[in-house]
Design a protein around this motif. Structure first.
Motif, PDB file in Angstrom:
ATOM      1  N   ASP A 178      33.205  44.460  13.513  1.00  0.00           N
ATOM      2  CA  ASP A 178      32.819  45.311  14.631  1.00  0.00           C
ATOM      3  C   ASP A 178      33.276  44.666  15.934  1.00  0.00           C
ATOM      4  N   GLU A 179      33.029  45.359  17.035  1.00  0.00           N
ATOM      5  CA  GLU A 179      33.510  44.878  18.333  1.00  0.00           C
ATOM      6  C   GLU A 179      32.920  43.525  18.687  1.00  0.00           C
ATOM      7  N   GLU A 180      31.637  43.337  18.419  1.00  0.00           N
ATOM      8  CA  GLU A 180      30.972  42.080  18.766  1.00  0.00           C
ATOM      9  C   GLU A 180      31.610  40.887  18.054  1.00  0.00           C
ATOM     10  N   CYS A 182      34.589  40.731  16.557  1.00  0.00           N
ATOM     11  CA  CYS A 182      35.999  40.584  16.913  1.00  0.00           C
ATOM     12  C   CYS A 182      36.162  39.895  18.263  1.00  0.00           C
ATOM     13  N   ARG A 217      27.375  51.088   7.097  1.00  0.00           N
ATOM     14  CA  ARG A 217      27.815  50.192   8.168  1.00  0.00           C
ATOM     15  C   ARG A 217      29.324  49.974   8.100  1.00  0.00           C
ATOM     16  N   LYS A 220      31.046  52.972   9.470  1.00  0.00           N
ATOM     17  CA  LYS A 220      30.943  52.950  10.935  1.00  0.00           C
ATOM     18  C   LYS A 220      31.994  52.017  11.523  1.00  0.00           C
ATOM     19  N   ASN A 221      32.175  50.843  10.916  1.00  0.00           N
ATOM     20  CA  ASN A 221      33.161  49.885  11.408  1.00  0.00           C
ATOM     21  C   ASN A 221      34.586  50.391  11.193  1.00  0.00           C
ATOM     22  N   TRP A 224      35.391  52.622  13.935  1.00  0.00           N
ATOM     23  CA  TRP A 224      35.707  51.875  15.166  1.00  0.00           C
ATOM     24  C   TRP A 224      37.140  51.341  15.111  1.00  0.00           C
TER      25      TRP A 224
END
Length: 342
Positions: A178-180, A182, A217, A220-221, A224
């Motif tokens: 996820d963004e966090e 990465c 999850r 969801k990723n 993204w």
């Protein structure tokens, strides 16, 4: 130097395992390593006798150092080949063992990164950093999960100190992609290729294969990641699917899911790593073998795939089986009259 059609891995790529063993590509595809970073300098390995002999076999197209039963024979590269090329463009780190899930074809227990190995990891980093002076791409792939390794995070940060513009090819199970995470690893804006191992298109099948994960999850990723692909921030996006009797019925559905997310579906056989109970009962899952009870049903799925695009077989056995299958009447009909979907 001569211009030939051959595999370019031994001229541009260098793979390193945690024990220091060095290869040109995935260790499972290459019969012998070409050296060890704890025993020799990088230059001694890259320009050494073993490396030169391996390149000669590639130039002659005998591929004596390769396992062609597993390699997909991607030998159509047009490249200038040299027995003594300059520093590799791609460094492949093939050693991560820590993982946050337990895929049934891979392991029965969770593997955690031991704090006791910190001293060894530091020693490895010191030797490895010297190899990265001219590298363009770092390929992070191995027997575990990138985002489950604190050592990998430290190593990536150290590489970025000397090569701030380097790109990363990342293989992950997607649970923490996820963004966090990465941003924490330094991957944002630096990913050239993303591989996500999913192995299913539905929660029901996924939960049987990827134990300890969370399908919702991961989806969801994946969405993204798909948004980054649409923005042009990730040029290549692959979703990986290890074929077995547990999931082959979802291959068509998986292609549709991957394409919807802007990814290419990548199929390859379940291989016996001798690391899980499933491996010990290997023949139960080899649906591509003629003596398997579901073999004919598997061929039927391959014939259905003839009506779709956006996938490939990273495996010579599956590719050969797929090529040998005739197109069904329905596939021919769709190609002719429903081209909008293709």
């Amino acid at each position: 130097m001569t211009k030939r059609s051959c595999c370019k891995a031994p001229f541009v790529r260098f793979a390193v395992e945690l024990n220091g063993s060095c290869w040109f590509c995935c260790p499972t595809l290459q019969k012998k390593c070409i050296g060890n970073i704890f025993e020799s300098t990088f230059e001694e390995i890259w320009y050494g006798e073993k490396a030169v002999e391996f390149r000669k076999s590639v130039i002659k197209e005998t591929y004596e150092g390769c396992d062609l039963t597993l390699c997909t024979k991607n030998f159509d590269y047009k490249t200038m080949v040299d027995l003594y090329p300059s520093y590799p463009e791609v460094i492949h780190l093939s050693y991560i063992k820590a993982c946050n899930v337990r895929c049934v074809m891979c392991r029965d227990d969770f593997i955690y990164e031991s704090k006791e190995n910190t001293e060894y990891f530091n020693k490895f980093m010191d030797r490895f950093i010297d190899i990265c002076k001219n590298v363009k791409v770092i390929y992070l792939n191995g027997g575990g999960e990138v985002f489950a390794s604190n050592h990998m995070k430290l190593l990536v940060r150290k590489i970025l100190e000397i090569k701030p513009n380097v790109k990363f090819m990342v293989l992950s199970n997607g649970l923490l992609f996820d963004e966090e995470h990465c941003r924490d690893f330094g991957f944002l804006g630096r990913m050239s290729f993303v591989y996500i191992s999913v192995h299913a298109a539905s929660k029901k099948v996924y939960d049987k294969i990827v134990r300890g994960s969370n399908f919702d999850r991961v989806i969801k990723n994946l969405k993204w990641i798909s948004s980054l692909v649409k923005k042009g921030e990730i040029p290549y996006f692959n979703m990986m699917f290890v074929v077995s009797s547990l999931n082959y019925r979802e291959m068509v559905k998986f292609v549709k899911l991957a394409n919807k997310l802007g990814a290419t579906a990548n199929f390859w056989r379940f291989r016996n790593w001798n690391t899980s109970q499933m491996c010990k009962e290997y023949d139960k899952y080899t649906v591509w073998k003629e003596d398997h009870k579901e073999y004919k049903k598997f061929l039927k799925v391959l014939r259905k795939l003839k009506g779709y695009k956006g996938f490939y077989f990273d495996d010579p056995v599956l590719q050969k089986l797929y090529d040998s299958q005739p197109e069904s009447f329905w596939v021919k009909f769709k190609k002719r009259f429903l081209t909008k979907n293709f």
